[in-house]
Design a protein around this motif. Sequence first.
Motif: not given
Length: 337
Positions: A153, A157-159
Amino acid sequence: MGLSSELKLAVPWGHIAAKAWGSLQGPPVLCLHGWLDNANSFDRLIPLLQKDFHYVAMDFGGHGLSSHYSPGLPYYHQNFVSEIQRVVAALKWTRFSLMGHSFGGTVGGMFSCTFPEMVDKLILLDSTPFFLDSNEMESILTYKRRAIENTLQVEASQKPSSVVSPQEMLQGFLKNNSHVGEECGEILLQRGTTQVATGLVLNRDRRISWVKHSFDFISMELFAHSIRRLQAHILLIKARQGYYDVRRENDADKAPLLFMLDTMRATLKERFQFVEVPGNHYAHMSEPHCVASITSSLRSKGRVPARLQLWAQAVEASCSHLSAANKRGGGDGPRWS
């Protein structure tokens, strides 16, 4: 005892960062911080310890100033154990002492049982050599599944890292770390954040933010078997208002701790000492004089001093006096002849 140097030790995914104090010719001590902390965890304690030792406090991978693991490589408990071996090999240490707080003590405990001939003394600061789980058999597959799902997760997400003001960073840190006072929080964030144009960002890898990903839980049988492998002398310093179980809802269940204490006493005999000190989980930062007085066992050759419990009682009385004096605006730490 001032900081001697900052270190960068090469590893395949980058480097392990560390900081060193004391004499290069002195007996070596490797210091291991807690989960999501960093080497600054020892900034207030080490200057109070014996000055003729060589102390190195490392940042675990993904923490502090150490490199993050490569994409796709998970942070498992055994990885952190292997980091100790990489660090001591780079330092050319063949026998040394370990001092670990919380998660660092648990990693150090696993290392001490895996490489028993290398560890002389193991000092545990509000920690235990392993995390014991009486429901381990029922829960272990759930833990493993959630660890994999969490990693995927986070990767998906590459947040981007949040950028916040120094004050917002500190307040958020204190909110998520109830045992850390403001002064200690600032010390940890000095190494745990990076200044950018618009504020601060956390240095740590977001993949380590889920606790069961970084910890191994073991059964009573495996704990008893592993402790029999130890050659080290163990000093366990428990904070009276500290905690052991990372799943906070189970903190009130003392049965696992009592089992571990009884097992270590029965197995290690005079090689095991247990002392309680005033303070919370971060007593080594908030009450460093108290902890420093107890850790004088590093100097002893062989077993931990028999007078340790008497010392602990004197430390508690002195620390109570110190806390009262500090509230009045003064006071020195306990002194020992």
